[in-house]
Design an enzyme around this catalytic site. Structure first.
Site, short mmCIF file in Angstrom:
data_model
loop_
_atom_site.label_atom_id
_atom_site.label_comp_id
_atom_site.label_asym_id
_atom_site.label_seq_id
_atom_site.Cartn_x
_atom_site.Cartn_y
_atom_site.Cartn_z
N ASN A 94 86.97 53.05 70.01
CA ASN A 94 87.42 54.43 70.15
C ASN A 94 86.19 55.30 70.41
O ASN A 94 85.17 55.15 69.74
CB ASN A 94 88.14 54.89 68.88
CG ASN A 94 89.38 54.05 68.61
OD1 ASN A 94 90.08 53.67 69.55
ND2 ASN A 94 89.64 53.76 67.36
N HIS A 107 80.97 51.49 66.88
CA HIS A 107 81.57 50.28 66.33
C HIS A 107 82.66 49.79 67.27
O HIS A 107 83.25 50.57 68.02
CB HIS A 107 82.18 50.54 64.94
CG HIS A 107 83.17 51.66 64.90
ND1 HIS A 107 82.77 52.98 64.87
CD2 HIS A 107 84.52 51.67 64.90
CE1 HIS A 107 83.84 53.76 64.83
NE2 HIS A 107 84.93 52.99 64.87
P1 AMP Z 1 87.51 54.72 64.33
O1 AMP Z 1 88.75 55.55 64.20
O2 AMP Z 1 87.46 53.90 65.57
O3 AMP Z 1 86.26 55.58 64.14
O4 AMP Z 1 87.56 53.68 63.16
C1 AMP Z 1 87.00 53.85 61.90
C2 AMP Z 1 87.48 52.72 61.06
O5 AMP Z 1 86.66 52.64 59.90
C3 AMP Z 1 88.93 52.87 60.55
O6 AMP Z 1 89.69 51.77 61.02
C4 AMP Z 1 88.78 52.86 59.02
O7 AMP Z 1 89.82 52.17 58.38
C5 AMP Z 1 87.44 52.18 58.84
N1 AMP Z 1 86.72 52.50 57.62
C6 AMP Z 1 86.46 53.73 57.10
N2 AMP Z 1 85.72 53.64 56.01
C7 AMP Z 1 85.49 52.32 55.80
C8 AMP Z 1 84.77 51.57 54.82
N3 AMP Z 1 84.15 52.16 53.80
N4 AMP Z 1 84.75 50.22 54.93
C9 AMP Z 1 85.38 49.61 55.96
N5 AMP Z 1 86.07 50.25 56.92
C10 AMP Z 1 86.12 51.59 56.84
#
Ligand code: AMP
Length: 121
Positions: A94, A107
């Site tokens: 994203n 990521h």
């Molecule tokens: P995005 O919307 O592509 O920025 O994805 C961010 C992702 O990070 C989401 O799928 C969340 O569930 C994940 N996320 C947020 N905080 C954590 C965390 N502490 N550990 C693992 N995943 C996380």
């Protein structure tokens, strides 16, 4: 045009600093991969570079070749480690507001382990 600045206190930066726990799946000198806290598939792994890059464009423009290579090689290594190489997997990144990016540290989402729907993450 406003110039965005990398937030050193974003949640993935804190994971990299060891301030926040993660379920580690893979790590090398340039890459860390860990389970997403809110999985959208049986396997939902986030793959991040250790360098401070905000998004895909930032990473592709500024990362060193060795960082880019390590990042893409990690995908295949993780697929092998999880045993999903033959059955298949999906990677998604994203980018920005319209792309639905919530965490401003580059990521990719690695999804596998089941038949995936049309839209995920
Ligand atoms: P995005 O919307 O592509 O920025 O994805 C961010 C992702 O990070 C989401 O799928 C969340 O569930 C994940 N996320 C947020 N905080 C954590 C965390 N502490 N550990 C693992 N995943 C996380």
């Amino acid at each position: 045009m406003t110039q965005e600045i990398y937030d050193t206190n974003n949640i993935f930066a804190k994971i990299l600093k060891g301030e926040v726990f993660c379920e580690k799946i893979y790590e090398d000198s340039f890459v860390l991969a860990f389970n997403d806290v809110n999985p959208q598939a049986l396997h939902h792994v986030l793959i991040i570079p250790k360098g401070a890059y905000m998004n895909l464009k930032d990473f592709s423009e500024k990362a060193l070749d060795k960082e880019v290579v390590a990042f893409y090689k990690a995908i295949g290594k993780i697929a092998d480690k999880l045993g999903v190489t033959d059955k298949g997997f999906r990677v998604v990144s994203n980018h920005g507001k319209d792309g639905g990016q919530e965490v401003s540290h580059f990521h990719i989402h690695f999804l596998a382990g089941e038949q995936l729907g049309k839209k995920l993450v």
